[in-house]
Design a protein around this motif. Sequence first.
Motif, PDB file in Angstrom:
ATOM      1  N   MET A   1       0.807  -1.213   0.000  1.00 21.75           N
ATOM      2  CA  MET A   1       0.000   0.000   0.000  1.00 21.75           C
ATOM      3  C   MET A   1       0.843   1.267   0.000  1.00 21.75           C
ATOM      4  SD  MET A   1      -2.821  -1.449  -0.347  1.00 21.75           S
ATOM      5  CE  MET A   1      -3.807   0.049  -0.398  1.00 21.75           C
ATOM      6  N   ALA A   2       1.992   1.225   0.674  1.00 22.88           N
ATOM      7  CA  ALA A   2       2.869   2.394   0.659  1.00 22.88           C
ATOM      8  C   ALA A   2       3.339   2.687  -0.763  1.00 22.88           C
ATOM      9  CB  ALA A   2       4.065   2.166   1.576  1.00 22.88           C
ATOM     10  N   MET A   3       3.677   1.640  -1.512  1.00 21.48           N
ATOM     11  CA  MET A   3       4.128   1.852  -2.885  1.00 21.48           C
ATOM     12  C   MET A   3       2.990   2.321  -3.782  1.00 21.48           C
ATOM     13  SD  MET A   3       6.744   1.992  -4.819  1.00 21.48           S
ATOM     14  CE  MET A   3       8.125   0.950  -4.303  1.00 21.48           C
ATOM     15  N   GLU A   4       1.795   1.779  -3.575  1.00 20.58           N
ATOM     16  CA  GLU A   4       0.654   2.234  -4.370  1.00 20.58           C
ATOM     17  C   GLU A   4       0.403   3.725  -4.134  1.00 20.58           C
ATOM     18  OE1 GLU A   4      -0.896   0.814  -6.703  1.00 20.58           O
ATOM     19  OE2 GLU A   4      -0.662  -1.344  -6.440  1.00 20.58           O
ATOM     20  N   LEU A   5       0.492   4.140  -2.883  1.00 14.04           N
ATOM     21  CA  LEU A   5       0.293   5.553  -2.553  1.00 14.04           C
ATOM     22  C   LEU A   5       1.372   6.406  -3.208  1.00 14.04           C
ATOM     23  CD1 LEU A   5      -1.286   7.675  -0.892  1.00 14.04           C
ATOM     24  CD2 LEU A   5       0.291   7.216   0.997  1.00 14.04           C
ATOM     25  N   PHE A   6       2.619   5.940  -3.147  1.00 12.86           N
ATOM     26  CA  PHE A   6       3.700   6.708  -3.742  1.00 12.86           C
ATOM     27  C   PHE A   6       3.580   6.755  -5.264  1.00 12.86           C
ATOM     28  CE2 PHE A   6       8.068   6.983  -5.489  1.00 12.86           C
ATOM     29  CZ  PHE A   6       8.301   8.304  -5.126  1.00 12.86           C
ATOM     30  N   MET A   7       3.257   5.627  -5.893  1.00 11.47           N
ATOM     31  CA  MET A   7       3.118   5.623  -7.350  1.00 11.47           C
ATOM     32  C   MET A   7       2.062   6.612  -7.807  1.00 11.47           C
ATOM     33  SD  MET A   7       3.659   1.677  -8.686  1.00 11.47           S
ATOM     34  CE  MET A   7       2.257   0.985  -7.785  1.00 11.47           C
ATOM     35  N   SER A   8       0.965   6.705  -7.053  1.00 18.08           N
ATOM     36  CA  SER A   8      -0.110   7.621  -7.438  1.00 18.08           C
ATOM     37  C   SER A   8       0.341   9.074  -7.342  1.00 18.08           C
ATOM     38  CB  SER A   8      -1.348   7.383  -6.567  1.00 18.08           C
ATOM     39  OG  SER A   8      -1.108   7.773  -5.229  1.00 18.08           O
ATOM     40  N   GLN A   9       1.168   9.396  -6.344  1.00 11.40           N
ATOM     41  CA  GLN A   9       1.635  10.766  -6.196  1.00 11.40           C
ATOM     42  C   GLN A   9       2.770  11.097  -7.156  1.00 11.40           C
ATOM     43  OE1 GLN A   9       1.279  11.555  -1.460  1.00 11.40           O
ATOM     44  NE2 GLN A   9       1.993  13.256  -2.676  1.00 11.40           N
ATOM     45  N   ALA A  10       3.625  10.119  -7.423  1.00 13.92           N
ATOM     46  CA  ALA A  10       4.778  10.362  -8.287  1.00 13.92           C
ATOM     47  C   ALA A  10       4.449  10.230  -9.770  1.00 13.92           C
ATOM     48  CB  ALA A  10       5.902   9.395  -7.921  1.00 13.92           C
ATOM     49  N   GLY A  11       3.301   9.643 -10.069  1.00 14.81           N
ATOM     50  CA  GLY A  11       2.929   9.454 -11.463  1.00 14.81           C
ATOM     51  C   GLY A  11       3.773   8.411 -12.165  1.00 14.81           C
ATOM     52  N   ILE A  12       4.080   7.331 -11.445  1.00 17.57           N
ATOM     53  CA  ILE A  12       4.891   6.260 -12.019  1.00 17.57           C
ATOM     54  C   ILE A  12       4.150   4.932 -11.897  1.00 17.57           C
ATOM     55  CG2 ILE A  12       7.080   7.408 -11.564  1.00 17.57           C
ATOM     56  CD1 ILE A  12       7.400   5.632  -9.078  1.00 17.57           C
ATOM     57  N   GLN A  13       4.625   3.933 -12.629  1.00 18.85           N
ATOM     58  CA  GLN A  13       4.036   2.606 -12.555  1.00 18.85           C
ATOM     59  C   GLN A  13       5.139   1.574 -12.437  1.00 18.85           C
ATOM     60  OE1 GLN A  13       0.689   1.825 -12.292  1.00 18.85           O
ATOM     61  NE2 GLN A  13       1.596  -0.131 -11.727  1.00 18.85           N
ATOM     62  N   LEU A  14       5.139   0.850 -11.333  1.00 17.29           N
ATOM     63  CA  LEU A  14       6.086  -0.235 -11.108  1.00 17.29           C
ATOM     64  C   LEU A  14       5.348  -1.562 -11.187  1.00 17.29           C
ATOM     65  CD1 LEU A  14       7.618   2.271  -9.963  1.00 17.29           C
ATOM     66  CD2 LEU A  14       8.555   0.775  -8.214  1.00 17.29           C
ATOM     67  N   LEU A  15       6.097  -2.625 -11.324  1.00 14.06           N
ATOM     68  CA  LEU A  15       5.516  -3.965 -11.371  1.00 14.06           C
ATOM     69  C   LEU A  15       5.553  -4.571  -9.978  1.00 14.06           C
ATOM     70  CD1 LEU A  15       4.439  -6.429 -12.954  1.00 14.06           C
ATOM     71  CD2 LEU A  15       6.829  -7.102 -13.326  1.00 14.06           C
ATOM     72  N   GLY A  16       4.380  -4.814  -9.403  1.00 11.72           N
ATOM     73  CA  GLY A  16       4.296  -5.406  -8.077  1.00 11.72           C
ATOM     74  C   GLY A  16       4.454  -6.915  -8.135  1.00 11.72           C
ATOM     75  N   ILE A  17       5.339  -7.444  -7.309  1.00 13.07           N
ATOM     76  CA  ILE A  17       5.530  -8.890  -7.203  1.00 13.07           C
ATOM     77  C   ILE A  17       4.940  -9.339  -5.874  1.00 13.07           C
ATOM     78  CG2 ILE A  17       7.181 -10.788  -7.264  1.00 13.07           C
ATOM     79  CD1 ILE A  17       7.147  -9.087  -9.805  1.00 13.07           C
ATOM     80  N   PRO A  18       3.850 -10.103  -5.888  1.00 18.81           N
ATOM     81  CA  PRO A  18       3.203 -10.495  -4.627  1.00 18.81           C
ATOM     82  C   PRO A  18       3.982 -11.570  -3.877  1.00 18.81           C
ATOM     83  CG  PRO A  18       2.066 -11.501  -6.484  1.00 18.81           C
ATOM     84  CD  PRO A  18       3.105 -10.589  -7.069  1.00 18.81           C
ATOM     85  N   TYR A  19       4.072 -11.396  -2.573  1.00 20.60           N
ATOM     86  CA  TYR A  19       4.719 -12.361  -1.688  1.00 20.60           C
ATOM     87  C   TYR A  19       3.769 -12.682  -0.545  1.00 20.60           C
ATOM     88  CZ  TYR A  19       9.276 -11.407  -3.882  1.00 20.60           C
ATOM     89  OH  TYR A  19      10.325 -11.284  -4.761  1.00 20.60           O
ATOM     90  N   LYS A  20       3.959 -13.830   0.062  1.00 12.21           N
ATOM     91  CA  LYS A  20       3.132 -14.219   1.200  1.00 12.21           C
ATOM     92  C   LYS A  20       3.604 -13.601   2.507  1.00 12.21           C
ATOM     93  CE  LYS A  20       1.234 -18.528  -0.612  1.00 12.21           C
ATOM     94  NZ  LYS A  20       1.023 -19.985  -0.376  1.00 12.21           N
ATOM     95  N   GLY A  21       4.761 -13.006   2.511  1.00  7.92           N
ATOM     96  CA  GLY A  21       5.268 -12.353   3.706  1.00  7.92           C
ATOM     97  C   GLY A  21       6.385 -11.398   3.360  1.00  7.92           C
ATOM     98  N   SER A  22       6.556 -10.363   4.186  1.00  4.56           N
ATOM     99  CA  SER A  22       7.583  -9.368   3.892  1.00  4.56           C
ATOM    100  C   SER A  22       8.984  -9.956   4.019  1.00  4.56           C
ATOM    101  CB  SER A  22       7.428  -8.163   4.822  1.00  4.56           C
ATOM    102  OG  SER A  22       7.560  -8.554   6.173  1.00  4.56           O
ATOM    103  N   ALA A  23       9.150 -11.008   4.830  1.00  2.35           N
ATOM    104  CA  ALA A  23      10.467 -11.616   4.971  1.00  2.35           C
ATOM    105  C   ALA A  23      10.943 -12.208   3.648  1.00  2.35           C
ATOM    106  CB  ALA A  23      10.438 -12.694   6.050  1.00  2.35           C
ATOM    107  N   LEU A  24      10.020 -12.812   2.905  1.00  7.33           N
ATOM    108  CA  LEU A  24      10.377 -13.403   1.619  1.00  7.33           C
ATOM    109  C   LEU A  24      10.753 -12.334   0.603  1.00  7.33           C
ATOM    110  CD1 LEU A  24       7.575 -16.127   1.360  1.00  7.33           C
ATOM    111  CD2 LEU A  24       9.975 -16.471   2.007  1.00  7.33           C
ATOM    112  N   SER A  25       9.990 -11.247   0.581  1.00  6.54           N
ATOM    113  CA  SER A  25      10.317 -10.171  -0.359  1.00  6.54           C
ATOM    114  C   SER A  25      11.613  -9.478   0.039  1.00  6.54           C
ATOM    115  CB  SER A  25       9.167  -9.162  -0.446  1.00  6.54           C
ATOM    116  OG  SER A  25       8.743  -8.742   0.828  1.00  6.54           O
TER     117      SER A  25
END
Length: 302
Positions: A145-169
Amino acid sequence: MAQTDYPARPVRIVVPFSAGGSTDQIARSLAEGLSKLWQQPVVIENRDGASGLIGSRVVAESQPDGYTLLFGTQTTQSVLPHIVSQMSYDAERAFVPITELVSIAQVLSVPPSSPFRSLAEFVTYAKGHPGELTFGGGVGATTHMAMELFMSQAGIQLLGIPYKGSALSMNDLLAGRLDSMFDVIMTSLPHIQAGRLRALAVTSAQRQPLLPDVPTVAELGYSGFETNVWFALFAPQNTPTEIVQKIAEDSRKVMTEPARRRIFNESGFQIIASDPATFAERVRLENEKWRQVVKRANIKLE
């Protein structure tokens, strides 16, 4: 029931996540302090599952008498209700906000092999190469969600890679298999200090004491950008106001004890211990912010 009568028996705090994580540890620290203050057992019950929705539902369906409380988070209370298609309770009406206990900022980091040494360089490249740079995080998680919020403000689009936990990412970020990631300071700090990650910006309104040389996203040109991960207490709807007030006041006493404050600050947490009215407004604003982010990004979790 008079305020002085509460609590007259053990109090249960439901943590909607498994034991051992940071949410559980914060809850147990609070429970320990309240047990001593109240001279009544304050028991932590871990009811994990469905990203926190199972434990939250347990509290939503409990008696509103102050003896079953929810240890809620930004994710369970202000994000998931907007991305889960079918919920068995109304998260915005099922609970009474008691107090925001602590919050912690996130930091946007890249691997040391990354060519980006500033947020400006990162954004400039992303604008010229939409969808090329990657970021990690589970769907609806604070990292996502932090990245989604930042992308919307910065006007950029990144590719989100889903993980089951932040430790894995985080593992993939450290290995250079991810280009970027927002994560809480507590997790990122050791890697930043060891040179295994490069910090570009923090998500708080002010710079962080543990990372004083890292600028905020807001000061780098994104006015108003702020997203801190928060942890808080909620009660079932219709819990008596005097009980809600007492829990908030006593939680403040516990969380502001010098030794406890020092331990949390050393991990990057800020003690908030807000009153119910202030926290209720905070929840309202958080719900509106994340509702808009979810709608704009069309995020769904079945």
